[in-house]
Design a protein around this motif. Sequence first.
Motif, mmCIF file in Angstrom:
data_model
loop_
_atom_site.group_PDB
_atom_site.id
_atom_site.type_symbol
_atom_site.label_atom_id
_atom_site.label_comp_id
_atom_site.label_asym_id
_atom_site.label_seq_id
_atom_site.Cartn_x
_atom_site.Cartn_y
_atom_site.Cartn_z
ATOM 1 N N MET A 120 0.852 -1.168 0.000
ATOM 2 C CA MET A 120 0.000 0.000 0.000
ATOM 3 C C MET A 120 0.899 1.232 0.000
ATOM 4 O O MET A 120 1.873 1.273 0.732
ATOM 5 C CB MET A 120 -0.872 0.017 1.246
ATOM 6 C CG MET A 120 -1.854 -1.133 1.333
ATOM 7 S SD MET A 120 -2.867 -1.057 2.834
ATOM 8 C CE MET A 120 -1.704 -1.692 4.044
ATOM 9 N N ARG A 121 0.544 2.211 -0.793
ATOM 10 C CA ARG A 121 1.325 3.447 -0.850
ATOM 11 C C ARG A 121 0.481 4.588 -0.288
ATOM 12 O O ARG A 121 -0.669 4.765 -0.656
ATOM 13 C CB ARG A 121 1.739 3.768 -2.269
ATOM 14 C CG ARG A 121 2.515 5.089 -2.344
ATOM 15 C CD ARG A 121 3.204 5.246 -3.635
ATOM 16 N NE ARG A 121 4.571 4.790 -3.421
ATOM 17 C CZ ARG A 121 5.616 5.222 -4.091
ATOM 18 N NH1 ARG A 121 5.464 6.078 -5.060
ATOM 19 N NH2 ARG A 121 6.815 4.781 -3.817
ATOM 20 N N ASP A 129 5.672 3.358 1.539
ATOM 21 C CA ASP A 129 5.127 2.074 1.111
ATOM 22 C C ASP A 129 5.032 1.164 2.329
ATOM 23 O O ASP A 129 6.010 0.998 3.056
ATOM 24 C CB ASP A 129 6.017 1.447 0.034
ATOM 25 C CG ASP A 129 6.001 2.251 -1.247
ATOM 26 O OD1 ASP A 129 4.901 2.649 -1.680
ATOM 27 O OD2 ASP A 129 7.077 2.508 -1.814
ATOM 28 N N VAL A 130 3.867 0.604 2.549
ATOM 29 C CA VAL A 130 3.599 -0.252 3.702
ATOM 30 C C VAL A 130 3.136 -1.608 3.183
ATOM 31 O O VAL A 130 2.249 -1.677 2.327
ATOM 32 C CB VAL A 130 2.532 0.383 4.614
ATOM 33 C CG1 VAL A 130 2.266 -0.495 5.815
ATOM 34 C CG2 VAL A 130 2.959 1.774 5.050
ATOM 35 N N ALA A 131 3.731 -2.674 3.688
ATOM 36 C CA ALA A 131 3.465 -4.020 3.180
ATOM 37 C C ALA A 131 2.041 -4.504 3.468
ATOM 38 O O ALA A 131 1.409 -5.114 2.619
ATOM 39 C CB ALA A 131 4.466 -5.007 3.756
ATOM 40 N N ASP A 132 1.559 -4.240 4.677
ATOM 41 C CA ASP A 132 0.236 -4.743 5.042
ATOM 42 C C ASP A 132 -0.328 -3.933 6.204
ATOM 43 O O ASP A 132 0.319 -3.006 6.696
ATOM 44 C CB ASP A 132 0.292 -6.236 5.390
ATOM 45 C CG ASP A 132 1.304 -6.561 6.483
ATOM 46 O OD1 ASP A 132 1.577 -5.701 7.351
ATOM 47 O OD2 ASP A 132 1.840 -7.683 6.476
ATOM 48 N N LEU A 133 -1.512 -4.272 6.641
ATOM 49 C CA LEU A 133 -2.181 -3.530 7.699
ATOM 50 C C LEU A 133 -1.396 -3.583 9.013
ATOM 51 O O LEU A 133 -1.307 -2.578 9.732
ATOM 52 C CB LEU A 133 -3.604 -4.055 7.896
ATOM 53 C CG LEU A 133 -4.470 -3.296 8.883
ATOM 54 C CD1 LEU A 133 -4.593 -1.831 8.494
ATOM 55 C CD2 LEU A 133 -5.845 -3.937 8.974
ATOM 56 N N ASP A 134 -0.808 -4.731 9.341
ATOM 57 C CA ASP A 134 -0.019 -4.838 10.572
ATOM 58 C C ASP A 134 1.161 -3.871 10.552
ATOM 59 O O ASP A 134 1.464 -3.224 11.555
ATOM 60 C CB ASP A 134 0.489 -6.267 10.779
ATOM 61 C CG ASP A 134 -0.628 -7.234 11.136
ATOM 62 O OD1 ASP A 134 -1.656 -6.783 11.687
ATOM 63 O OD2 ASP A 134 -0.465 -8.440 10.866
ATOM 64 N N ALA A 135 1.840 -3.757 9.415
ATOM 65 C CA ALA A 135 2.967 -2.831 9.298
ATOM 66 C C ALA A 135 2.493 -1.388 9.432
ATOM 67 O O ALA A 135 3.173 -0.557 10.043
ATOM 68 C CB ALA A 135 3.682 -3.038 7.973
ATOM 69 N N LEU A 136 1.323 -1.071 8.895
ATOM 70 C CA LEU A 136 0.769 0.272 9.025
ATOM 71 C C LEU A 136 0.479 0.598 10.484
ATOM 72 O O LEU A 136 0.827 1.663 10.980
ATOM 73 C CB LEU A 136 -0.499 0.397 8.182
ATOM 74 C CG LEU A 136 -1.233 1.733 8.273
ATOM 75 C CD1 LEU A 136 -0.355 2.881 7.809
ATOM 76 C CD2 LEU A 136 -2.529 1.672 7.473
#
Length: 79
Positions: free
Chosen positions: A1-2, A40-47
């Motif tokens: 996700m950007r 850039d975030v890999a997934d919801l947990d990383a966000l």
Amino acid sequence: MRFQVIRSSEGSVSATPPVPGAVRGPEAPAFPGEYVWFLDVADLDALVRLLDEHGGFVLWSADEGEGHPVIEIPDDEDE
């Protein structure tokens, strides 16, 4: 996700990255030497981890077809 990422004290463009890991986008035509920044975030947990690390956030989505959702990182004095 950007996401476009900004720091509340600097506005939507700045000369320096608002958070570690931010990637510089295009230079702002009205503000030479200042840039839009993306994350850039890999997934919801990383966000969620990123937002926890920076003590909160304001998140809003761009209008359809008008760019990326925006993460605004508040500064300590804005609490």
